[in-house]
Design an enzyme around this catalytic site. Sequence first.
Site, mmCIF file in Angstrom:
data_model
loop_
_atom_site.group_PDB
_atom_site.id
_atom_site.type_symbol
_atom_site.label_atom_id
_atom_site.label_comp_id
_atom_site.label_asym_id
_atom_site.label_seq_id
_atom_site.Cartn_x
_atom_site.Cartn_y
_atom_site.Cartn_z
ATOM 1 C CB CYS A 95 62.390 17.080 48.140
ATOM 2 S SG CYS A 95 64.098 17.847 47.875
HETATM 3 N N1 LIG Z 1 68.339 17.957 49.537
HETATM 4 C C1 LIG Z 1 67.760 17.427 48.397
HETATM 5 O O1 LIG Z 1 67.884 16.311 48.296
HETATM 6 C C2 LIG Z 1 67.312 18.481 47.446
HETATM 7 C C3 LIG Z 1 66.705 17.620 46.127
HETATM 8 C C4 LIG Z 1 66.490 18.410 45.117
HETATM 9 C C5 LIG Z 1 66.021 19.785 45.233
HETATM 10 N N2 LIG Z 1 66.404 20.349 46.539
HETATM 11 C C6 LIG Z 1 65.750 21.957 46.630
HETATM 12 O O2 LIG Z 1 67.175 22.446 46.336
HETATM 13 C C7 LIG Z 1 67.027 23.512 47.331
HETATM 14 C C8 LIG Z 1 68.249 23.751 48.494
HETATM 15 O O3 LIG Z 1 68.114 22.394 49.166
HETATM 16 P P1 LIG Z 1 69.379 21.989 49.999
HETATM 17 O O4 LIG Z 1 68.887 20.504 50.597
HETATM 18 O O5 LIG Z 1 70.422 22.055 49.515
HETATM 19 O O6 LIG Z 1 69.296 22.725 51.407
HETATM 20 P P2 LIG Z 1 70.127 22.878 52.523
HETATM 21 O O7 LIG Z 1 69.613 23.826 53.759
HETATM 22 O O8 LIG Z 1 71.159 21.874 52.431
HETATM 23 O O9 LIG Z 1 71.362 24.123 51.955
HETATM 24 C C9 LIG Z 1 70.962 25.406 51.696
HETATM 25 C C10 LIG Z 1 72.057 26.300 51.979
HETATM 26 O O10 LIG Z 1 71.798 27.706 51.604
HETATM 27 C C11 LIG Z 1 72.286 28.420 52.706
HETATM 28 N N3 LIG Z 1 71.729 29.724 52.752
HETATM 29 C C12 LIG Z 1 70.426 29.996 53.169
HETATM 30 N N4 LIG Z 1 69.814 31.466 52.832
HETATM 31 C C13 LIG Z 1 71.341 31.762 52.493
HETATM 32 C C14 LIG Z 1 71.297 33.247 51.676
HETATM 33 N N5 LIG Z 1 70.386 34.310 51.515
HETATM 34 N N6 LIG Z 1 72.395 33.476 50.861
HETATM 35 C C15 LIG Z 1 73.514 32.271 50.766
HETATM 36 N N7 LIG Z 1 73.064 31.185 51.437
HETATM 37 C C16 LIG Z 1 72.154 30.935 51.882
HETATM 38 C C17 LIG Z 1 72.249 27.783 53.923
HETATM 39 O O11 LIG Z 1 73.116 28.094 55.010
HETATM 40 C C18 LIG Z 1 72.580 26.373 53.319
HETATM 41 O O12 LIG Z 1 73.993 26.070 53.374
HETATM 42 C C19 LIG Z 1 65.675 23.649 47.981
HETATM 43 O O13 LIG Z 1 64.861 24.392 47.564
HETATM 44 C C20 LIG Z 1 65.405 22.126 48.048
HETATM 45 O O14 LIG Z 1 63.909 21.880 47.930
HETATM 46 C C21 LIG Z 1 66.897 19.625 47.500
#
Ligand SMILES: NC(=O)c1ccc[n+]([C@@H]2O[C@H](COP(=O)([O-])OP(=O)(O)OC[C@H]3O[C@@H](n4cnc5c(N)ncnc54)[C@H](O)[C@@H]3O)[C@@H](O)[C@H]2O)c1
Length: 434
Positions: free
Chosen positions: A271
Site C-alpha cells: 500500500c
Molecule cells: N494488504 C493490505 O494491507 C491492503 C490494505 C488496504 C488496501 N489494500 C488494497 O487491496 C487490494 C488487494 O490487496 P491484497 O494485499 O489483498 O492483495 P493480495 O495479492 O494479497 O490478494 C489479491 C488476490 O487477488 C487474486 N487475483 C488476481 N487477479 C485476479 C482475478 N482477475 N480474479 C480473481 N482473483 C484475482 C490473487 O491471486 C490474490 O489472491 C489492493 O488494491 C491493495 O492496494 C491492501
Amino acid sequence: MANLIKRIKSKDVHIAVVGLGYVGLPLAVEFASAGLRTTGIDVNAEKVQQVNDGGSYVPDVPGERIKALVADGLLSATTDYSVLKDVDCVSVCVPTPLRKTKDPDISYILDAADGIARMLHKDMLIVLESTTYPGTTEEVFLPRISSNGLEVGKDVFVAFSPERVDPGNKTWQTRNTPKVIGGVTERCAEVATALYQHAVEEIVPVSSATVAEMVKLLENTFRMVNIGLVNEMALICDRLGVNVWEVVEAAATKPFGFMKFTPGPGLGGHCIPIDPLYLSWKMKELKYTARFIELASEINANMPRYVVGRITEALNAHGKPMKGSKILIIGAAYKPDVDDARESPALDIITLLASSDCRVSYHDPYVPRLSNETWELESESDLMAAVRAADCVVIVTNHSDYDWPQVAKEASLLVDTRNALAGIPLDEKKVFGL
Ligand SMILES: NC(=O)c1ccc[n+]([C@@H]2O[C@H](COP(=O)([O-])OP(=O)(O)OC[C@H]3O[C@@H](n4cnc5c(N)ncnc54)[C@H](O)[C@@H]3O)[C@@H](O)[C@H]2O)c1
C-alpha cells in the site's frame, strides 16, 4: 433496487469476493460470519483449495474460523467466474501494483471487470475495493462491466469502497474499522451500504465513487509523507550527531498537534510505497506535479541505500571491508509480525549488499524464502548460529518474538534500523543506529 435492498437486509443474497488475498479473505469471512452465503473467486487454485479445505493462509484469519464457515455451507471458493450468474453482490479485492516504470498496473482490475461483465445480470451490486487512482471506478471499471444495456443505479449498482485492512493489527480489523462508501449514483451507495452494514460496524457514506477513491489516497499519502518526513529527520539528526529516536519519543509527549511516526530502513507492503504513486501518475496526466508525494517517495526509496552506508561505516569502524563480509539481515517482512515481504526494504538492502560482494543471509520465521530477479535466499534456520557467524547483523524488522538481548549479546557488530535494542545495555562501539 427495492427488491435487492430488501433481500440484502433479510440476508437472502449470495455474495462473491473476487481476489482472496490479505484484503479479500478477511472480508469474505466477515460476510460469511454475518450469515451471508459467500463465494470467494481467485485465479490462484491453491488458495481456492485451501479455503475449501477449511484452511487459512492469511495470518489475521484463523483457520478454525474458515473451517467452521465452510462446514456450515456459508463459505466456499472457486476459480470459476461463472458462479456469478447466481450472485447478487460482488466485492473486488484484486492487486493494484506498479509496473516496472512505476506506472499503475490496473490489469487485475480489468481482468476482474471482464469476468464480471460476462455474468452481469439485473439486480447486481458490484463494489470495487482495490486501491486505485481517482476516476477508475467511473471511467474505467464501469464502462468495462456495463456494456449490455443494463442501467446503472436502476438495474445494476456500482460503488467504490476502499479497504483499510492493517495486517497484524490486533485492535482494528475488518469489522470494527469504519468503511467509506461512494456510489456511482445515490442508489448505488444505498445498496452498497445495506450490504456492508452486515460486515462492518460503521459506514461512512461519501458523495461519489471518486471521492471514496481519493479518501484512500489521502490516507496512504498522509502516511507516506509523514514517514518521509521522519526519515529525513533521521538523516538530519545523523549529521547533527543527535539521536533521532530520542527526539521522536520526546516530541510524542506533546498531547496535541503531533502524531508519532518512526524512521526506518524504507517503506514496504502493498500500500504505502505504491498507492500515492497512483495519485501522482494521475496528476501528471492533468499536468500537475504532486510534489509532496514525489519528495517523500524519493527520501523513502533512498533509505535502503542509507542503511547500506551505515553498514559500510560499521564494518569500517571494525577494520573490515564490505567485500566478502558476512551480513545477516534480521527480519524480511515489511513490518512486525506479518508474513508479507512485498516491497520490503530488506529486498533492496540485500540487493545492494550483494552487488558489493557481501555474503548476505537473512532470518525471518514468517518469510521462509525471499528472492528478486538476481538472487534467491532461504531464511537461516538457526538464528543465534547465524548471528554468531555474521560480521555484521542488520535489524530490519522488529518481530515481537525476537530475543533482542540475546542477539545483542552474541553479535559482534549491529546496525539497528528500528531502535529494537532500546533499553538493552550495550557496548556502544558495536551498535550503529539509523
Ligand atoms: N494488504 C493490505 O494491507 C491492503 C490494505 C488496504 C488496501 N489494500 C488494497 O487491496 C487490494 C488487494 O490487496 P491484497 O494485499 O489483498 O492483495 P493480495 O495479492 O494479497 O490478494 C489479491 C488476490 O487477488 C487474486 N487475483 C488476481 N487477479 C485476479 C482475478 N482477475 N480474479 C480473481 N482473483 C484475482 C490473487 O491471486 C490474490 O489472491 C489492493 O488494491 C491493495 O492496494 C491492501
